[in-house]
Design an enzyme around this catalytic site. Structure first.
Site, PDB file in Angstrom:
ATOM      1  N   VAL A  46       0.837  -1.199   0.000  1.00  0.00           N
ATOM      2  CA  VAL A  46       0.000   0.000   0.000  1.00  0.00           C
ATOM      3  C   VAL A  46       0.877   1.257   0.000  1.00  0.00           C
ATOM      4  O   VAL A  46       0.546   2.257  -0.624  1.00  0.00           O
ATOM      5  CB  VAL A  46      -0.972   0.004   1.211  1.00  0.00           C
ATOM      6  CG1 VAL A  46      -1.782   1.296   1.266  1.00  0.00           C
ATOM      7  CG2 VAL A  46      -1.913  -1.199   1.134  1.00  0.00           C
ATOM      8  N   CYS A  47       2.005   1.185   0.703  1.00  0.00           N
ATOM      9  CA  CYS A  47       2.878   2.357   0.873  1.00  0.00           C
ATOM     10  C   CYS A  47       3.278   3.028  -0.445  1.00  0.00           C
ATOM     11  O   CYS A  47       3.170   4.250  -0.560  1.00  0.00           O
ATOM     12  CB  CYS A  47       4.121   1.988   1.682  1.00  0.00           C
ATOM     13  SG  CYS A  47       3.732   1.361   3.328  1.00  0.00           S
TER      14      CYS A  47
END
Length: 187
Positions: A46-47
């Site tokens: 997700v980062c």
């Protein structure tokens, strides 16, 4: 205890930005609006989508006098390697802070002690170094950079217009409210 309106505690961390290593301190936040966006770790899932989302509107943050910082407990060396190998992270022009001692994450109350990683925390900081907004997510939930930009603009607006408040979904240029006895029960 809430971090809202508390002053950022002193810190000094290594960072990676646009091909260079540098040191970023709490003093670098003073005199301008700043955003620190904590994320769990480099080379994750997700980062990079969040950092790329921020990178896509980084110039808009700069245009309103706001600097952006990404932060994780990874090293500045890992930030460099990730920047060079990820197409999404390669778009990032703002500094990536290396919170290897975890002091910064702990100070902002986003450190997951047993994991040694930060939660997804976003903090808007005013030119005096006071935290004006806090948003913390479970690590499985990505954030929206456009809403973060909206919150910076709202914080700047109420800072420049004491006595006014920004209602839900407020956007720059929209009407604000002036709390008063006459307004009670009329919304």
């Amino acid at each position: 205890m809430s971090l809202i309106n508390s002053v950022v505690k002193p810190f000094s961390v290594n960072a990676y930005q646009q091909g260079k290593f540098l040191t970023v301190t709490d003093e670098d936040l003073k005199g301008k609006w700043s955003v620190i966006v904590f994320y769990p770790g480099d080379f994750t899932f997700v980062c990079p989508t969040e950092l790329e989302d921020l990178a896509g509107i980084y110039e808009e943050f700069q245009a309103i006098g706001c600097e952006v910082y990404g932060a994780s407990t990874d090293s500045h060396f890992a930030h460099k390697a990730w920047h060079e190998t990820s197409e999404a992270v390669g778009k990032v022009q703002y500094a990536l802070l290396a919170d290897m001692t975890q002091e910064l994450s702990r100070n902002f109350e986003v450190l997951i002690e047993d994991a040694g990683q930060a939660l997804r925390g976003s903090f808007v900081i005013d030119p005096e170094g006071k935290i004006r907004t806090v948003e913390v997510h479970d690590n499985g939930i990505g954030r929206n950079a456009t809403d973060l930009l909206r919150r910076v603009k709202a914080a700047q607006y109420i800072d420049a217009h004491p006595g006014e408040v920004c209602p839900a979904k407020w956007e720059e240029g929209a009407e604000t409210l002036t709390p008063s006895l006459e307004l009670v029960g009329k919304i």
